[in-house]
Write an enzyme that holds these catalytic residues in place. Sequence first.
Site, PDB file in Angstrom:
ATOM      1  N   TYR A 135     -47.863  51.895  14.612  1.00 42.93           N
ATOM      2  CA  TYR A 135     -48.814  51.933  15.724  1.00 42.93           C
ATOM      3  C   TYR A 135     -48.145  52.580  16.931  1.00 42.93           C
ATOM      4  O   TYR A 135     -47.091  52.131  17.381  1.00 42.93           O
ATOM      5  CB  TYR A 135     -49.299  50.529  16.096  1.00 42.93           C
ATOM      6  CG  TYR A 135     -50.347  50.578  17.188  1.00 42.93           C
ATOM      7  CD1 TYR A 135     -51.686  50.784  16.872  1.00 42.93           C
ATOM      8  CD2 TYR A 135     -49.992  50.471  18.526  1.00 42.93           C
ATOM      9  CE1 TYR A 135     -52.649  50.880  17.867  1.00 42.93           C
ATOM     10  CE2 TYR A 135     -50.950  50.569  19.528  1.00 42.93           C
ATOM     11  CZ  TYR A 135     -52.269  50.768  19.195  1.00 42.93           C
ATOM     12  OH  TYR A 135     -53.216  50.872  20.175  1.00 42.93           O
ATOM     13  N   GLN A 197     -58.574  47.188  16.714  1.00 48.13           N
ATOM     14  CA  GLN A 197     -59.275  47.733  15.547  1.00 48.13           C
ATOM     15  C   GLN A 197     -58.325  48.503  14.630  1.00 48.13           C
ATOM     16  O   GLN A 197     -58.488  48.504  13.401  1.00 48.13           O
ATOM     17  CB  GLN A 197     -60.457  48.610  15.972  1.00 48.13           C
ATOM     18  CG  GLN A 197     -60.135  49.790  16.857  1.00 48.13           C
ATOM     19  CD  GLN A 197     -60.185  49.462  18.333  1.00 48.13           C
ATOM     20  OE1 GLN A 197     -59.947  48.335  18.737  1.00 48.13           O
ATOM     21  NE2 GLN A 197     -60.500  50.458  19.143  1.00 48.13           N
ATOM     22  N   ASN A 220     -50.530  46.999  23.678  1.00 46.90           N
ATOM     23  CA  ASN A 220     -50.966  46.160  24.791  1.00 46.90           C
ATOM     24  C   ASN A 220     -51.248  44.738  24.323  1.00 46.90           C
ATOM     25  O   ASN A 220     -51.002  44.382  23.166  1.00 46.90           O
ATOM     26  CB  ASN A 220     -52.191  46.781  25.479  1.00 46.90           C
ATOM     27  CG  ASN A 220     -53.402  46.862  24.556  1.00 46.90           C
ATOM     28  OD1 ASN A 220     -53.474  46.200  23.519  1.00 46.90           O
ATOM     29  ND2 ASN A 220     -54.367  47.681  24.929  1.00 46.90           N
ATOM     30  N   THR A 243     -41.891  45.056  29.059  1.00 47.26           N
ATOM     31  CA  THR A 243     -40.478  45.419  29.000  1.00 47.26           C
ATOM     32  C   THR A 243     -39.680  44.717  30.088  1.00 47.26           C
ATOM     33  O   THR A 243     -40.225  44.275  31.099  1.00 47.26           O
ATOM     34  CB  THR A 243     -40.314  46.945  29.113  1.00 47.26           C
ATOM     35  OG1 THR A 243     -38.970  47.297  28.818  1.00 47.26           O
ATOM     36  CG2 THR A 243     -40.662  47.433  30.515  1.00 47.26           C
ATOM     37  N   HIS A 268     -43.001  50.577  34.195  1.00 46.61           N
ATOM     38  CA  HIS A 268     -43.860  50.119  33.105  1.00 46.61           C
ATOM     39  C   HIS A 268     -44.748  48.985  33.610  1.00 46.61           C
ATOM     40  O   HIS A 268     -44.303  48.120  34.360  1.00 46.61           O
ATOM     41  CB  HIS A 268     -43.025  49.615  31.923  1.00 46.61           C
ATOM     42  CG  HIS A 268     -42.385  50.703  31.130  1.00 46.61           C
ATOM     43  ND1 HIS A 268     -43.105  51.598  30.373  1.00 46.61           N
ATOM     44  CD2 HIS A 268     -41.080  51.029  30.956  1.00 46.61           C
ATOM     45  CE1 HIS A 268     -42.278  52.437  29.775  1.00 46.61           C
ATOM     46  NE2 HIS A 268     -41.044  52.118  30.117  1.00 46.61           N
ATOM     47  N   GLU A 334     -34.341  42.195  26.820  1.00 44.55           N
ATOM     48  CA  GLU A 334     -34.569  43.335  25.934  1.00 44.55           C
ATOM     49  C   GLU A 334     -33.461  44.367  26.136  1.00 44.55           C
ATOM     50  O   GLU A 334     -32.874  44.862  25.175  1.00 44.55           O
ATOM     51  CB  GLU A 334     -35.934  43.946  26.245  1.00 44.55           C
ATOM     52  CG  GLU A 334     -36.272  45.175  25.422  1.00 44.55           C
ATOM     53  CD  GLU A 334     -37.548  45.842  25.885  1.00 44.55           C
ATOM     54  OE1 GLU A 334     -38.048  46.699  25.137  1.00 44.55           O
ATOM     55  OE2 GLU A 334     -38.046  45.526  26.984  1.00 44.55           O
ATOM     56  N   HIS A 335     -33.185  44.702  27.388  1.00 47.73           N
ATOM     57  CA  HIS A 335     -32.140  45.672  27.733  1.00 47.73           C
ATOM     58  C   HIS A 335     -31.125  45.004  28.654  1.00 47.73           C
ATOM     59  O   HIS A 335     -31.501  44.424  29.671  1.00 47.73           O
ATOM     60  CB  HIS A 335     -32.730  46.879  28.469  1.00 47.73           C
ATOM     61  CG  HIS A 335     -33.928  47.472  27.818  1.00 47.73           C
ATOM     62  ND1 HIS A 335     -35.178  47.482  28.402  1.00 47.73           N
ATOM     63  CD2 HIS A 335     -34.069  48.082  26.621  1.00 47.73           C
ATOM     64  CE1 HIS A 335     -36.038  48.066  27.595  1.00 47.73           C
ATOM     65  NE2 HIS A 335     -35.393  48.438  26.505  1.00 47.73           N
ATOM     66  N   GLU A 422     -35.293  14.712  -6.936  1.00 52.15           N
ATOM     67  CA  GLU A 422     -36.439  15.190  -6.158  1.00 52.15           C
ATOM     68  C   GLU A 422     -37.769  14.819  -6.804  1.00 52.15           C
ATOM     69  O   GLU A 422     -38.828  15.199  -6.304  1.00 52.15           O
ATOM     70  CB  GLU A 422     -36.358  16.707  -5.980  1.00 52.15           C
ATOM     71  CG  GLU A 422     -35.174  17.150  -5.126  1.00 52.15           C
ATOM     72  CD  GLU A 422     -35.133  18.655  -4.911  1.00 52.15           C
ATOM     73  OE1 GLU A 422     -35.930  19.372  -5.558  1.00 52.15           O
ATOM     74  OE2 GLU A 422     -34.314  19.107  -4.099  1.00 52.15           O
ATOM     75  N   HIS A 427     -38.954  20.185 -14.065  1.00 51.05           N
ATOM     76  CA  HIS A 427     -37.813  21.040 -13.749  1.00 51.05           C
ATOM     77  C   HIS A 427     -36.602  20.614 -14.576  1.00 51.05           C
ATOM     78  O   HIS A 427     -35.904  21.446 -15.182  1.00 51.05           O
ATOM     79  CB  HIS A 427     -37.459  20.944 -12.253  1.00 51.05           C
ATOM     80  CG  HIS A 427     -38.339  21.751 -11.353  1.00 51.05           C
ATOM     81  ND1 HIS A 427     -39.680  21.516 -11.218  1.00 51.05           N
ATOM     82  CD2 HIS A 427     -38.051  22.796 -10.520  1.00 51.05           C
ATOM     83  CE1 HIS A 427     -40.192  22.371 -10.353  1.00 51.05           C
ATOM     84  NE2 HIS A 427     -39.226  23.166  -9.911  1.00 51.05           N
TER      85      HIS A 427
END
Length: 436
Positions: A135, A197, A220, A243, A268, A334-335, A422, A427
């Site tokens: 995207y 969408q 967004n 950001t 931003h 983030e940075h 268990e 098993h």
Amino acid sequence: MQVLQGAEARAALTRTFSQIPVPDAVLSRIEQTFGERLTPEQVVERILLDVRARGDDALRDWTERLDGPRPAELEVPAAELEAAQVAPELHAAIRLAAERVRAFYRQQPAHGFLEHGPDGALGQLVRPLGRVGVYVPGGLAPLISTLMHTAVPAQVAGVPDIVVTTPPGKDGQVHPAILVAARELGLSRVFKVGGAQAIAALAYGTASVPAVDKIAGPGNLFVVIAKRLVYGQTGIESLPGPTETLVVADDSASPRYVAADLLAQAEHNGAEPVLVSVSRELLLAVQAELNEQLENLPEPNRSWARDSVGARMKVVLADSLDEALDLANLYAPEHLCLLTRDPWSLLGQVRRAGGVFVGEASMEALGDYVAGPSHVMPTGGTARFMSPVNVRDFQNIISVVGVNEETLRRIGPAAATLARAEGLEAHARAVESRLK
């Protein structure tokens, strides 16, 4: 400028992990579009259900309603993709960025192992995902770099089928720079669909848009919500939010560089710039630089950056670089930019960050485009437990178990004992059936 210290600074940099606030303008647009007060989650749920039920028709309807002209065709024709052109300087920059991102990710270990020994064979197979959807946000400008920083790691991982979705412009067309970048990467399927969408189409599939194994790329608020809601139907690489950049600086740092790096992220929408320094004098000098550089930015960048600086910027005075790095790890940005006298000496103290930018020549803006590592990094404090987009995001790891009979007889009784502890008798009997 309010300068935070001590406990007040720690409190300000401690994440609460609350929901991303919804601006009044977004709520107003929702009411104008739908004729009723809906939350972003309700809007996204409505879109997802509609696309799942009506496929391409729903995509055309929502594109016309939210983005512009009704698309006659959802996929960019091959001839249009081949004909797209940009200025030679931009084309060269796209090519350079793609080459550097590819070279970086080719260094990431991404192989499995299969060890044959006395016990038999144990190992891991590493396989690429079959199909990935990338995207690419649209909005005010074509985010060419996002396409490269997301698709190239998937290509290096060996993904054979990558499809791209991006919102069309007001003219109903995909920006030619996006098409040139896709062509440069060898990507042949680009769809003129954006928003929730597009996420729905990639998750559920339509007659035109194929369903994918994983969706990657930022977007967004509506895109992030859509990715969260379709998780499980398909994979997602992250839920990136606004950001953020945290700069650690000492008295050797250039106020001009510090201000420039903060503003590079502040422009931003919704960004959160943070400055932590051991020098009060530097903080004051940076404030003056911010004011001057803000005035010299063109509109609308100046307004965006001023909003980020005025509403969300945090300024901290630390007692030492050790405290500064401790606060950075608490914030998990983030940075993380290290603008100090000896930045490499601090690298060992970094434990929580999406990316670290070491020294004044390694500004974060360079990383956004041509440094090499993907700029799609964890936000909102999720760098505590998440990583930037990388090759592993686009691969499956498959465990391989192939023990021999001798090993089975040695370890099988323990397996049966654990199974009965268990309460799983079948098993235990499955193991014991091979021991008789």
